[in-house]
Scaffold this motif. Sequence first.
Motif, PDB file in Angstrom:
ATOM      1  N   LEU A  69       3.190   0.086   1.835  1.00  0.00           N
ATOM      2  CA  LEU A  69       2.660   0.854   2.928  1.00  0.00           C
ATOM      3  C   LEU A  69       1.326   0.303   3.429  1.00  0.00           C
ATOM      4  N   GLY A  70       0.885   0.744   4.569  1.00  0.00           N
ATOM      5  CA  GLY A  70      -0.295   0.406   5.262  1.00  0.00           C
ATOM      6  C   GLY A  70       0.050  -0.650   6.085  1.00  0.00           C
ATOM      7  N   VAL A  71      -1.080  -1.179   7.068  1.00  0.00           N
ATOM      8  CA  VAL A  71      -0.869  -2.172   7.835  1.00  0.00           C
ATOM      9  C   VAL A  71      -0.584  -3.482   7.261  1.00  0.00           C
ATOM     10  N   ASP A  72      -1.280  -3.937   6.333  1.00  0.00           N
ATOM     11  CA  ASP A  72      -1.015  -5.034   5.519  1.00  0.00           C
ATOM     12  C   ASP A  72       0.028  -4.899   4.405  1.00  0.00           C
ATOM     13  N   GLN A  73       0.675  -3.882   4.109  1.00  0.00           N
ATOM     14  CA  GLN A  73       1.596  -3.675   3.179  1.00  0.00           C
ATOM     15  C   GLN A  73       0.902  -3.807   1.810  1.00  0.00           C
ATOM     16  N   ARG A  74      -0.282  -3.251   1.755  1.00  0.00           N
ATOM     17  CA  ARG A  74      -0.992  -3.304   0.481  1.00  0.00           C
ATOM     18  C   ARG A  74      -0.995  -2.080  -0.258  1.00  0.00           C
ATOM     19  N   LEU A  75      -0.559  -1.082   0.155  1.00  0.00           N
ATOM     20  CA  LEU A  75      -0.558   0.145  -0.428  1.00  0.00           C
ATOM     21  C   LEU A  75       0.706   0.522  -1.125  1.00  0.00           C
ATOM     22  N   VAL A  76       0.745   1.395  -2.202  1.00  0.00           N
ATOM     23  CA  VAL A  76       1.757   2.056  -2.855  1.00  0.00           C
ATOM     24  C   VAL A  76       1.421   3.411  -3.124  1.00  0.00           C
ATOM     25  N   ARG A  77       2.523   4.262  -2.817  1.00  0.00           N
ATOM     26  CA  ARG A  77       2.303   5.735  -2.870  1.00  0.00           C
ATOM     27  C   ARG A  77       3.171   6.142  -4.355  1.00  0.00           C
ATOM     28  N   LEU A  78       2.386   6.689  -5.421  1.00  0.00           N
ATOM     29  CA  LEU A  78       3.188   7.269  -6.499  1.00  0.00           C
ATOM     30  C   LEU A  78       3.213   8.689  -6.479  1.00  0.00           C
ATOM     31  N   THR A 126      -2.279   7.054  -4.531  1.00  0.00           N
ATOM     32  CA  THR A 126      -2.212   5.697  -3.592  1.00  0.00           C
ATOM     33  C   THR A 126      -3.030   4.663  -4.420  1.00  0.00           C
ATOM     34  N   CYS A 127      -2.286   3.613  -4.601  1.00  0.00           N
ATOM     35  CA  CYS A 127      -3.065   2.423  -5.354  1.00  0.00           C
ATOM     36  C   CYS A 127      -2.989   1.178  -4.267  1.00  0.00           C
ATOM     37  N   THR A 128      -3.867   0.407  -4.264  1.00  0.00           N
ATOM     38  CA  THR A 128      -4.065  -0.822  -3.536  1.00  0.00           C
ATOM     39  C   THR A 128      -3.671  -1.855  -4.281  1.00  0.00           C
ATOM     40  N   ARG A 129      -2.986  -3.038  -3.368  1.00  0.00           N
ATOM     41  CA  ARG A 129      -2.665  -4.102  -4.328  1.00  0.00           C
ATOM     42  C   ARG A 129      -3.807  -4.913  -4.239  1.00  0.00           C
ATOM     43  N   VAL A 130      -4.152  -5.542  -5.555  1.00  0.00           N
ATOM     44  CA  VAL A 130      -5.085  -6.440  -5.981  1.00  0.00           C
ATOM     45  C   VAL A 130      -5.043  -7.751  -5.150  1.00  0.00           C
ATOM     46  N   ALA A 131      -5.915  -8.391  -4.584  1.00  0.00           N
ATOM     47  CA  ALA A 131      -6.042  -9.613  -3.776  1.00  0.00           C
ATOM     48  C   ALA A 131      -5.726 -10.708  -4.859  1.00  0.00           C
ATOM     49  N   PRO A 132      -5.087 -11.678  -4.635  1.00  0.00           N
ATOM     50  CA  PRO A 132      -4.458 -12.883  -5.395  1.00  0.00           C
ATOM     51  C   PRO A 132      -5.916 -13.940  -5.854  1.00  0.00           C
ATOM     52  N   ALA A 133      -5.864 -14.639  -6.524  1.00  0.00           N
ATOM     53  CA  ALA A 133      -7.219 -15.548  -7.001  1.00  0.00           C
ATOM     54  C   ALA A 133      -7.519 -16.435  -5.739  1.00  0.00           C
ATOM     55  N   ALA A 134      -8.580 -16.938  -5.651  1.00  0.00           N
ATOM     56  CA  ALA A 134      -8.901 -17.720  -4.492  1.00  0.00           C
ATOM     57  C   ALA A 134      -8.053 -19.004  -4.262  1.00  0.00           C
ATOM     58  N   GLY A 135      -7.697 -18.852  -3.139  1.00  0.00           N
ATOM     59  CA  GLY A 135      -6.947 -20.224  -2.867  1.00  0.00           C
ATOM     60  C   GLY A 135      -5.338 -20.096  -3.177  1.00  0.00           C
ATOM     61  N   GLN A 136      -5.068 -18.859  -3.562  1.00  0.00           N
ATOM     62  CA  GLN A 136      -3.655 -18.383  -3.947  1.00  0.00           C
ATOM     63  C   GLN A 136      -2.821 -17.549  -2.783  1.00  0.00           C
ATOM     64  N   PRO A 137      -1.889 -17.910  -2.254  1.00  0.00           N
ATOM     65  CA  PRO A 137      -1.297 -17.226  -1.247  1.00  0.00           C
ATOM     66  C   PRO A 137      -0.825 -15.931  -1.807  1.00  0.00           C
ATOM     67  N   PRO A 138      -1.055 -14.829  -1.045  1.00  0.00           N
ATOM     68  CA  PRO A 138      -0.571 -13.475  -1.432  1.00  0.00           C
ATOM     69  C   PRO A 138       0.958 -13.581  -1.425  1.00  0.00           C
ATOM     70  N   ALA A 139       2.111 -12.931  -2.463  1.00  0.00           N
ATOM     71  CA  ALA A 139       3.333 -12.905  -2.484  1.00  0.00           C
ATOM     72  C   ALA A 139       3.769 -11.848  -1.693  1.00  0.00           C
ATOM     73  N   PRO A 140       4.652 -11.835  -0.691  1.00  0.00           N
ATOM     74  CA  PRO A 140       4.962 -10.884   0.168  1.00  0.00           C
ATOM     75  C   PRO A 140       5.594  -9.606  -0.687  1.00  0.00           C
ATOM     76  N   VAL A 141       5.367  -8.530  -0.242  1.00  0.00           N
ATOM     77  CA  VAL A 141       5.778  -7.289  -0.708  1.00  0.00           C
ATOM     78  C   VAL A 141       7.202  -7.026  -0.163  1.00  0.00           C
ATOM     79  N   ARG A 142       8.165  -7.517  -1.007  1.00  0.00           N
ATOM     80  CA  ARG A 142       9.654  -7.269  -0.827  1.00  0.00           C
ATOM     81  C   ARG A 142      10.316  -7.413  -1.991  1.00  0.00           C
TER      82      ARG A 142
END
Length: 139
Positions: A71-80, A90-106
């Motif tokens: 959910l959300g503009v960047d698909q960073r949210l989940v509604r439980l 509502t929970c927010t996805r944690v950003a990956p460590a510096a230099g790591q690309p974020p895994a797609p939410v799929r």
Amino acid sequence: MFGALAGCAALRDAPRLAYQCPQGLGFEARLYEDMALLDGQRGHAVLERRPSQQADALIYGDATLTADFGLGVDQRLVRLSYAGIPEAVTCTRVAPAAGQPPAPVRAAPRPGPRNPPPYDPDAPVETNIRFGDGNVGPG
């Protein structure tokens, strides 16, 4: 050679998506085409995928919990939505460590891991023992 095989197996598994929730709670989720595995501070949950009007919707649930991912503009949210709690969390996805690309939410393009069926003591057992009038050995 074995390292390369292990790398292929790891690529086929669903990535771990970390989420941070209110009250300092958090969990990790792995999404598959038929189930979601959630591991958090309060335990482990296996949620079956729910049918949806949208083919790309990531809605999973059981009798006590429904999770709506991406959910959300960047698909960073989940509604439980818990069965015993009137308000959704509502929970927010944690950003990956510096230099790591974020895994797609799929959902990973494979079914989730299932436990093997229970042992059936009455199931037939295949052996190399032969019965009958045929040749049973040399000579």
